[in-house]
Enzyme design. Structure first.
Site, PDB file in Angstrom:
ATOM      1  N   ARG A 112       0.781  -1.298   0.029  1.00  0.00           N
ATOM      2  CA  ARG A 112       0.057  -0.053  -0.099  1.00  0.00           C
ATOM      3  C   ARG A 112       0.938   1.297  -0.107  1.00  0.00           C
ATOM      4  NH1 ARG A 112      -5.655  -0.459   1.269  1.00  0.00           N
ATOM      5  NH2 ARG A 112      -6.283  -2.538   0.550  1.00  0.00           N
ATOM      6  N   ARG A 153      -3.299   6.744   0.420  1.00  0.00           N
ATOM      7  CA  ARG A 153      -3.910   7.897   1.129  1.00  0.00           C
ATOM      8  C   ARG A 153      -2.760   8.359   1.985  1.00  0.00           C
ATOM      9  NH1 ARG A 153      -9.408   5.320   2.894  1.00  0.00           N
ATOM     10  NH2 ARG A 153      -7.838   3.645   2.919  1.00  0.00           N
ATOM     11  N   ARG A 190      -6.507  11.711  -7.151  1.00  0.00           N
ATOM     12  CA  ARG A 190      -7.499  10.565  -7.064  1.00  0.00           C
ATOM     13  C   ARG A 190      -8.928  11.542  -6.892  1.00  0.00           C
ATOM     14  NH1 ARG A 190      -8.795   6.197  -4.816  1.00  0.00           N
ATOM     15  NH2 ARG A 190     -11.068   7.046  -4.962  1.00  0.00           N
ATOM     16  N   ASP A 242      -6.531  -3.013  -7.549  1.00  0.00           N
ATOM     17  CA  ASP A 242      -7.180  -3.443  -6.457  1.00  0.00           C
ATOM     18  C   ASP A 242      -7.534  -5.003  -6.517  1.00  0.00           C
ATOM     19  OD1 ASP A 242      -8.337  -2.815  -3.460  1.00  0.00           O
ATOM     20  OD2 ASP A 242      -9.713  -4.147  -4.342  1.00  0.00           O
ATOM     21  N   TYR A 263     -14.926 -12.025  -0.259  1.00  0.00           N
ATOM     22  CA  TYR A 263     -15.540 -10.860  -0.391  1.00  0.00           C
ATOM     23  C   TYR A 263     -16.993 -11.379  -1.066  1.00  0.00           C
ATOM     24  CZ  TYR A 263     -12.148  -7.450   1.191  1.00  0.00           C
ATOM     25  OH  TYR A 263     -11.397  -6.797   1.857  1.00  0.00           O
TER      26      TYR A 263
HETATM   27  O1  CP3 Z   1       0.295   0.496  -3.195  1.00  0.00           O
HETATM   28  C1  CP3 Z   1      -0.151  -0.653  -3.152  1.00  0.00           C
HETATM   29  O2  CP3 Z   1      -0.064  -1.540  -2.656  1.00  0.00           O
HETATM   30  C2  CP3 Z   1      -0.972  -1.087  -4.507  1.00  0.00           C
HETATM   31  C3  CP3 Z   1      -2.583  -0.861  -4.645  1.00  0.00           C
HETATM   32  C4  CP3 Z   1      -3.419  -1.809  -3.700  1.00  0.00           C
HETATM   33  C5  CP3 Z   1      -4.713  -1.148  -3.327  1.00  0.00           C
HETATM   34  N1  CP3 Z   1      -5.114  -2.435  -2.918  1.00  0.00           N
HETATM   35  C6  CP3 Z   1      -5.200  -0.038  -3.669  1.00  0.00           C
HETATM   36  C7  CP3 Z   1      -6.199   0.443  -2.816  1.00  0.00           C
HETATM   37  C8  CP3 Z   1      -3.309  -3.216  -3.294  1.00  0.00           C
HETATM   38  C9  CP3 Z   1      -1.890  -4.049  -3.489  1.00  0.00           C
HETATM   39  C10 CP3 Z   1      -4.536  -3.229  -2.894  1.00  0.00           C
HETATM   40  C11 CP3 Z   1      -4.764  -4.961  -2.312  1.00  0.00           C
HETATM   41  C12 CP3 Z   1      -5.993  -4.999  -1.468  1.00  0.00           C
HETATM   42  N2  CP3 Z   1      -7.129  -4.479  -1.962  1.00  0.00           N
HETATM   43  C13 CP3 Z   1      -6.161  -6.013  -0.631  1.00  0.00           C
HETATM   44  C14 CP3 Z   1      -4.761  -6.871  -0.380  1.00  0.00           C
HETATM   45  C15 CP3 Z   1      -3.709  -6.192   0.477  1.00  0.00           C
HETATM   46  C16 CP3 Z   1      -4.303  -6.138   2.041  1.00  0.00           C
HETATM   47  O3  CP3 Z   1      -4.577  -4.812   2.413  1.00  0.00           O
HETATM   48  O4  CP3 Z   1      -4.528  -6.958   2.811  1.00  0.00           O
HETATM   49  C17 CP3 Z   1      -7.270  -5.963  -0.228  1.00  0.00           C
HETATM   50  C18 CP3 Z   1      -7.723  -6.742   1.006  1.00  0.00           C
HETATM   51  C19 CP3 Z   1      -8.136  -5.009  -0.675  1.00  0.00           C
HETATM   52  C20 CP3 Z   1      -9.499  -4.726  -0.475  1.00  0.00           C
HETATM   53  C21 CP3 Z   1      -9.729  -3.455  -0.218  1.00  0.00           C
HETATM   54  N3  CP3 Z   1      -9.549  -2.223  -1.293  1.00  0.00           N
HETATM   55  C22 CP3 Z   1      -9.618  -2.681   1.151  1.00  0.00           C
HETATM   56  C23 CP3 Z   1      -9.787  -3.503   2.335  1.00  0.00           C
HETATM   57  C24 CP3 Z   1      -9.659  -1.241   0.746  1.00  0.00           C
HETATM   58  C25 CP3 Z   1      -9.660  -0.163   1.933  1.00  0.00           C
HETATM   59  C26 CP3 Z   1     -11.032   0.714   2.044  1.00  0.00           C
HETATM   60  C27 CP3 Z   1     -10.593   1.888   2.618  1.00  0.00           C
HETATM   61  O5  CP3 Z   1     -11.093   2.872   2.245  1.00  0.00           O
HETATM   62  O6  CP3 Z   1     -10.257   1.763   3.873  1.00  0.00           O
HETATM   63  C28 CP3 Z   1      -9.516  -1.035  -0.481  1.00  0.00           C
HETATM   64  C29 CP3 Z   1      -9.551   0.378  -1.415  1.00  0.00           C
HETATM   65  C30 CP3 Z   1      -8.140   0.765  -1.853  1.00  0.00           C
HETATM   66  N4  CP3 Z   1      -7.517  -0.101  -2.347  1.00  0.00           N
HETATM   67  C31 CP3 Z   1      -7.559   1.985  -1.636  1.00  0.00           C
HETATM   68  C32 CP3 Z   1      -6.454   1.830  -2.444  1.00  0.00           C
HETATM   69  C33 CP3 Z   1      -5.442   2.808  -2.517  1.00  0.00           C
HETATM   70  C34 CP3 Z   1      -8.086   3.142  -0.850  1.00  0.00           C
HETATM   71  C35 CP3 Z   1      -9.123   3.662  -1.729  1.00  0.00           C
HETATM   72  C36 CP3 Z   1      -9.075   5.120  -1.934  1.00  0.00           C
HETATM   73  O7  CP3 Z   1      -8.053   5.730  -1.846  1.00  0.00           O
HETATM   74  O8  CP3 Z   1     -10.228   5.664  -2.422  1.00  0.00           O
END
Ligand code: CP3
Length: 349
Positions: A32, A36, A45, A81, A156
């Site tokens: 990640r 953010r 974004r 994602d 999910y």
């Molecule tokens: O920088 C990186 O690592 C690459 C981008 C990345 C994202 N998601 C972007 C993202 C990666 C590798 C993921 C993987 C992901 N997504 C996982 C596996 C990693 C882990 O954390 O265990 C999982 C479980 C998800 C599902 C998911 N997507 C979650 C739980 C969330 C968070 C929701 C929140 O807002 O708290 C997301 C959204 C997400 N994926 C964001 C980003 C940058 C945030 C959304 C935003 O910025 O609007």
């Protein structure tokens, strides 16, 4: 696999460590790292829905490069994602800020499983374009492609959103093993197609996120999850691309996860790396595993923790320094840059 002049040099510290050797300089990146914690991410974004952004090659390129420019990490990870393959297949899923992926209609019956669409690789043109553009821009720095693992995607689909105990998923798994097999087979195919597309476009490392596998006891993991994860990795065996396998809360599963077919096992922050090494066994490199929350402490505390993780990692054939889960949004990005500088100042061997 791309053989363009922009492919990472075999000397890349990340690739060397992933292949089980000790590079002169320890590689470091952060799960990640795009997101953010970066003001430039929040600015870029604005006005773009998450899942739209993931399918826009211009935005994907920019958001992937932001942390590379800022921190000097040893790899980029594709901005995407784990639910993007579901979206591309036509499943009605959205990412809600502060919550995560949410499904309009969860998958809970025989009809639901049978109605799951196939993932058509021809729909992944945006992914091919974004990866090729990035490999070109990265000028030899490795790009990590990734996918969600079958179990985490199933969690999910069945829960319809985030869950603390994954009770619905586990009830489905224990209670309907025949349907579970169909569901996980479909999801293994999604993951395999999604990963393969990224490698074919030039991604030089692939990471499979089984984030919620830690919800399972080892016996259930071995019976209901490992065979499908193995299938995903085996489908990539013909590519010369090292693979990383990561899950959260998986201390009890590390020995099994190490047998799934990936060269590198990602370790979450709950297990001391030295203990993780003995559970994983010989012949595997490791990735991890600073507690992301330690980055909110004073620098002296952070520095000691980084040195400790690096020391413990010396017992592994290769070590990719990382956090034990994703960067917390409230992390000061300057601290991440300092961690990279510190890791790079320590001897790799
Ligand atoms: O920088 C990186 O690592 C690459 C981008 C990345 C994202 N998601 C972007 C993202 C990666 C590798 C993921 C993987 C992901 N997504 C996982 C596996 C990693 C882990 O954390 O265990 C999982 C479980 C998800 C599902 C998911 N997507 C979650 C739980 C969330 C968070 C929701 C929140 O807002 O708290 C997301 C959204 C997400 N994926 C964001 C980003 C940058 C945030 C959304 C935003 O910025 O609007």
């Amino acid at each position: 696999m791309s053989d363009t002049e922009n492919s990472p040099s075999p000397e890349s510290p990340l690739l060397t460590a992933a292949r089980g050797r000790r590079p002169e300089r320890l590689p470091v990146w952060f799960m990640r790292q795009a997101g953010r914690s970066l003001p430039e991410y929040r600015a870029r974004r604005e006005g773009n829905a998450m899942l739209q952004a993931c399918q826009d090659p211009d935005l994907v390129t920019e958001l992937t490069l932001q942390p590379v420019r800022r921190h000097g990490v040893d790899a980029a990870i594709l901005f995407s994602d784990i639910v993007v393959p579901l979206v591309v297949a036509g499943i009605d899923v959205d990412i809600v800020a502060g919550i995560g992926p949410v499904l309009e209609r969860p998958v809970r019956s025989l009809e639901d499983v049978r109605a799951l669409p196939r993932l058509d690789p021809a729909e992944l043109g945006f992914l091919d374009t974004a990866v090729r553009r990035l490999v070109n821009e990265l000028d030899g720095l490795p790009l990590i492609g990734f996918s969600g693992a079958p179990f985490t995607l199933a969690a999910y689909l069945i829960e319809g959103g985030p869950s603390k105990d994954h009770a619905l998923t586990k009830a489905f798994m224990y209670g309907r093993p025949d349907l579970w097999d169909e569901l996980l087979s479909t999801l293994a195919e999604y993951a395999s197609i999604f990963l393969r597309t990224q490698a074919a476009a030039g991604a030089s490392v692939l990471q499979l996120f089984d984030s919620w596998a830690g919800a399972l006891p080892a016996t259930a993991y071995e019976r209901y999850v490992l065979p499908y994860t193995r299938r995903v990795f085996a489908s990539l065996d013909d590519l010369d691309v090292p693979r990383i396998h990561f899950g959260v809360g998986t201390g009890e599963l590390l020995g099994l996860m190490a047998q799934a077919g990936a060269e590198v096992v990602g370790v979450d922050w709950r297990v001391p790396l030295s203990q993780a090494l003995s559970r994983i066994g010989p012949g595997r490199s490791v990735q991890g595993n600073l507690d992301p929350a330690i980055l909110l402490a004073d620098w002296g505390v952070i520095e000691a923790a980084v040195r400790e993780v690096v020391e413990q990692g010396r017992g592994a054939p290769g070590h990719i320094v990382n956090l034990g889960h994703g960067v917390l949004p409230q992390t000061d990005p300057e601290i991440l840059t300092r961690v990279v500088e510190l890791v790079h100042s320590l001897p790799g061997r």
